[in-house]
Design a protein around this motif. Structure first.
Motif, mmCIF file in Angstrom:
data_model
loop_
_atom_site.group_PDB
_atom_site.id
_atom_site.type_symbol
_atom_site.label_atom_id
_atom_site.label_comp_id
_atom_site.label_asym_id
_atom_site.label_seq_id
_atom_site.Cartn_x
_atom_site.Cartn_y
_atom_site.Cartn_z
ATOM 1 N N GLN A 75 -13.313 8.670 -3.187
ATOM 2 C CA GLN A 75 -14.310 9.712 -2.963
ATOM 3 C C GLN A 75 -15.696 9.099 -2.771
ATOM 4 O OE1 GLN A 75 -13.958 13.627 -4.912
ATOM 5 N NE2 GLN A 75 -12.406 12.714 -6.218
ATOM 6 N N ASN A 76 -16.007 8.068 -3.565
ATOM 7 C CA ASN A 76 -17.302 7.398 -3.409
ATOM 8 C C ASN A 76 -17.421 6.737 -2.038
ATOM 9 O OD1 ASN A 76 -18.098 8.131 -5.984
ATOM 10 N ND2 ASN A 76 -17.456 6.222 -6.927
ATOM 11 N N GLN A 77 -16.324 6.101 -1.581
ATOM 12 C CA GLN A 77 -16.356 5.453 -0.269
ATOM 13 C C GLN A 77 -16.526 6.485 0.838
ATOM 14 O OE1 GLN A 77 -16.328 2.118 0.220
ATOM 15 N NE2 GLN A 77 -16.718 2.508 2.363
ATOM 16 N N MET A 78 -15.814 7.608 0.727
ATOM 17 C CA MET A 78 -15.936 8.657 1.731
ATOM 18 C C MET A 78 -17.350 9.252 1.711
ATOM 19 S SD MET A 78 -13.280 8.865 3.599
ATOM 20 C CE MET A 78 -13.629 10.437 4.393
ATOM 21 N N GLU A 79 -17.939 9.372 0.516
ATOM 22 C CA GLU A 79 -19.317 9.859 0.444
ATOM 23 C C GLU A 79 -20.264 8.904 1.173
ATOM 24 O OE1 GLU A 79 -20.460 10.499 -3.574
ATOM 25 O OE2 GLU A 79 -18.994 12.097 -3.928
ATOM 26 N N THR A 80 -19.988 7.595 1.042
ATOM 27 C CA THR A 80 -20.794 6.620 1.776
ATOM 28 C C THR A 80 -20.662 6.830 3.282
ATOM 29 O OG1 THR A 80 -20.534 4.976 0.010
ATOM 30 C CG2 THR A 80 -21.158 4.156 2.186
ATOM 31 N N THR A 283 1.226 12.480 -8.568
ATOM 32 C CA THR A 283 0.305 12.917 -7.526
ATOM 33 C C THR A 283 -1.024 13.308 -8.152
ATOM 34 O OG1 THR A 283 1.042 15.220 -7.659
ATOM 35 C CG2 THR A 283 2.159 13.778 -6.064
ATOM 36 N N GLU A 284 -2.071 13.161 -7.355
ATOM 37 C CA GLU A 284 -3.399 13.618 -7.773
ATOM 38 C C GLU A 284 -4.138 14.102 -6.544
ATOM 39 O OE1 GLU A 284 -7.441 11.858 -9.853
ATOM 40 O OE2 GLU A 284 -5.479 11.368 -10.686
ATOM 41 N N GLN A 285 -4.741 15.273 -6.653
ATOM 42 C CA GLN A 285 -5.436 15.876 -5.532
ATOM 43 C C GLN A 285 -6.836 15.273 -5.375
ATOM 44 O OE1 GLN A 285 -4.122 18.109 -3.373
ATOM 45 N NE2 GLN A 285 -2.196 17.903 -4.487
ATOM 46 N N ILE A 286 -7.169 14.904 -4.139
ATOM 47 C CA ILE A 286 -8.545 14.556 -3.793
ATOM 48 C C ILE A 286 -9.108 15.798 -3.119
ATOM 49 C CG2 ILE A 286 -10.041 12.900 -2.614
ATOM 50 C CD1 ILE A 286 -7.797 10.898 -2.683
ATOM 51 N N VAL A 287 -9.572 16.711 -3.940
ATOM 52 C CA VAL A 287 -9.858 18.076 -3.507
ATOM 53 C C VAL A 287 -10.906 18.108 -2.407
ATOM 54 C CG1 VAL A 287 -10.594 20.368 -4.268
ATOM 55 C CG2 VAL A 287 -9.249 18.903 -5.797
ATOM 56 N N SER A 288 -11.916 17.289 -2.493
ATOM 57 C CA SER A 288 -13.037 17.358 -1.552
ATOM 58 C C SER A 288 -12.582 17.192 -0.100
ATOM 59 C CB SER A 288 -14.063 16.275 -1.891
ATOM 60 O OG SER A 288 -14.514 16.409 -3.221
ATOM 61 N N TYR A 289 -11.459 16.496 0.127
ATOM 62 C CA TYR A 289 -11.033 16.200 1.486
ATOM 63 C C TYR A 289 -9.624 16.712 1.774
ATOM 64 C CZ TYR A 289 -14.825 13.051 0.383
ATOM 65 O OH TYR A 289 -16.017 12.537 -0.048
#
Length: 610
Positions: A75-80, A283-289
């Motif tokens: 998530q941090n990388q995608m925010e970048t 599994t784990e959701q990366i909700v933002s994307y």
């Protein structure tokens, strides 16, 4: 009557029995053999199952902890990526180039302006692979960093992507027309660069404002990023290189977009992949994307691994038993040899064959053993003392390491907080129309992010030149245009390796010392060009120069950086010269010129690092 063979067999068995009864080592050997066999039986029947259960539980527990960390890192990388693209989508230079390209005659100059604008934007980050501008009719213009390196290269967005582009544009336009957040759209196809098989890509579509409004979007910017940083985070899920543990990311449509085994499974259905390979996992959701992070475990392969380990252990145990028996036989006979000598001597005395006494004091085996025992105790005490001292040193070392790690973490957190805060202020400035402040904040954020990055100390020249340009821009604005600057760098040498921030001390020297007391008219020139098999970089200014005394000191420091500690000047130059020599080796050369009232010049001749 018994045959001769049967008698011989019985006699041989009886002889072995008598030997075993009369020798102590045989009893020891039998006891050890029985104990080892029992231990092996317990291990095989019970410990194997317990080990498998423990291994499965540990694997799931570890993967669950890793998933949370990997999810946050992604998530941090995608925010970048999103922050980079958001900044580019409001860049005045790019917007102006697009407007000229669309409204003009698409002549050579407008094409060149568009190319230069996108090229400059792509250079703002090493993560960016390419940038494309599109409308509802498809791609208008696209730039790929790698297009000049490969003959007959294909564009990232080919003609068969036209319908896909229209679909993406429709989503962007609809989302921004309804003022939905987020305004961008993440695109996962194509997943691989068309010209570089090992380069994975991920794309983010950003709307371009239409008259300071997103209500009726006419154009969008497609920024293509390397997916390798995301793949690196994903590989942490099987960092021990265990084949029975794999991880992948599933997008909202159920397709695999990243996998720890590379592009082998990319693009296939996640459900089909798990069913075909009989996998279970977490599994784990990366909700933002709208992504799902999977950690899958092949329990059958895990069981086979345990079987293989225990099978090898059985062989090792069998070999160990044989070695132990041989060692026991040799050791017991050697230990009992002095006893046999004493026993024979006693029998001879009893039989009156001799009256010779046996000296029990002195250097016989018993007293030697006692002396060895005393020596052993002394060595043990000494070793225990050394171990205790070593333990104390280790504890102190761990404390120092923990303190250093905590301080490093605090530094990273502070850097991350500062950059995120600057980005937030930047968005506020953009929303209020203060684009000059926005540009200053964006360049300051880029400088800080580049400076605070502790993982990448070895960079490329295009990154260093880009950083220097932003640094000079801010310094010029800060000093109210006391100086101007010119940067001329041959793009053929963009990928020349260098050490991060290695040019900054020389540029700072020109600003701080060269233009001191000046109000205008200063100029700094940075030139980079090929010089035989070297790269030649020149940093010069028209400042006040240096006195002959300071010139001599700087010249000595350039030849021997360690002299800076005794001279108490040129510490920054000393440090960077030391770093450069460690990076480029003895072939690197630095030339220095200065004259009072005329300026200063540094010339660097840089070889390709070995």
């Amino acid at each position: 009557m018994e045959s001769a063979g049967e008698k011989k067999k019985f006699w041989g068995t009886n002889r072995v029995w008598r030997y075993c009864r009369s020798h102590m080592w045989c009893s020891f050997a039998m006891a050890i053999l029985v104990a080892i066999v029992l231990l092996m039986g317990i291990m095989w029947v019970y410990m194997k199952k317990q080990y498998y259960t423990h291994l499965v539980e540990t694997t799931y527990t570890t993967e669950e902890a890793l998933m949370n960390s990997v999810s946050i890192n992604m998530q941090n990388q995608m925010e970048t990526y999103i922050n980079l693209g958001s900044g580019l989508s409001v860049d005045e230079e790019i917007l102006s180039a697009i407007q000229s390209f669309v409204t003009g005659d698409a002549d050579a100059q407008s094409n060149k302006d568009m190319s230069n604008a996108l090229k400059s934007a792509a250079r703002s980050s090493s993560f960016i692979v390419g940038i494309a501008i599109a409308s509802e009719d498809g791609i208008l213009y696209q730039y790929d960093k790698n297009e000049m390196r490969i003959s007959g290269a294909k564009p990232i967005w080919e003609e068969d992507s036209k319908e896909r582009i229209k679909e993406i544009f429709s989503k962007i336009k609809d989302r921004n027309g309804k003022n939905m957040i987020p305004r961008y759209e993440i695109v996962t196809h194509p997943m691989m660069h068309p010209n570089m098989e090992d380069l994975g890509v991920i794309h983010i579509a950003f709307p371009l404002k239409n008259l300071n409004s997103y209500q009726n979007v006419e154009y969008m910017m497609l920024v293509s990023y390397q997916s390798q940083p995301l793949a690196s985070f994903l590989k942490q899920m099987n960092q021990n290189q265990e084949e029975y543990i794999q991880a992948y990311i599933e997008d909202g449509s159920g397709e695999i977009i990243l996998h720890t085994q590379g592009d082998e499974y990319m693009g296939i259905s996640s459900e089909d992949y798990q069913e075909e390979n009989a996998l279970t996992g977490l599994t784990e959701q990366i909700v933002s994307y709208d992504w799902t992070l999977h950690a899958v475990i092949d329990e059958e392969m895990l069981m086979r691994k345990v079987d293989d380990i225990y099978g090898r252990m059985v062989i090792l145990y069998a070999g160990a038993i044989l070695i132990i028996l041989l060692i026991l036989f040799w050791t017991t006979n050697r230990l009992l040899r002095p006893v046999n000598i004493i026993s024979n001597s006693i029998r001879r005395v009893e039989d009156s064959e001799t009256r010779e006494q046996i000296a029990i004091e002195g250097t016989n085996e018993i007293w030697q053993l006692a002396q060895e025992y005393n020596n052993m105790l002394q060595k043990i005490r000494k070793a225990a003392q050394e171990v205790e001292e070593q333990h104390d040193k280790m504890i102190e070392s761990l404390k120092m390491k923990q303190r250093a790690e905590r301080e490093a973490l605090e530094s990273q957190i502070n850097a991350h907080f500062i950059c995120n805060t600057l980005n937030a202020i930047n968005y506020e400035a953009m929303e209020s129309g203060n684009f000059k402040v926005s540009i200053l904040l964006k360049k300051l954020s880029n400088i800080l992010r580049y400076t605070f990055d502790q993982k990448h100390q070895n960079v490329y020249m295009f990154q260093e030149i880009s950083w220097i340009e932003q640094y000079l821009f801010l310094q010029r604005e800060r000093l109210d245009n006391v100086f101007s600057y010119e940067i001329s760098f041959d793009s053929d040498y963009d990928n020349w390796p260098c050490r991060k921030l290695m040019l900054q001390p020389f540029v700072e020297n020109s600003i701080v010392h060269g233009f001191e007391g000046r109000e205008s008219g200063g100029i700094i020139k940075i030139t980079g060009e090929g010089y035989r098999e070297f790269l030649k970089i020149i940093i010069e200014d028209n400042g006040q120069g240096m006195t002959s005394e300071r010139k001599a000191v700087i010249q000595e420091i350039l030849e021997n950086p360690m002299l800076a500690k005794t001279r108490e000047v040129g510490i920054g130059i000393s440090n960077v010269i030391t770093r450069m020599r460690m990076h480029y080796g003895s072939k690197m050369n630095v030339e220095f010129w200065t004259e009072e009232g005329k300026g200063t010049r540094f010339i660097f001749i840089l070889p390709m690092p070995e």
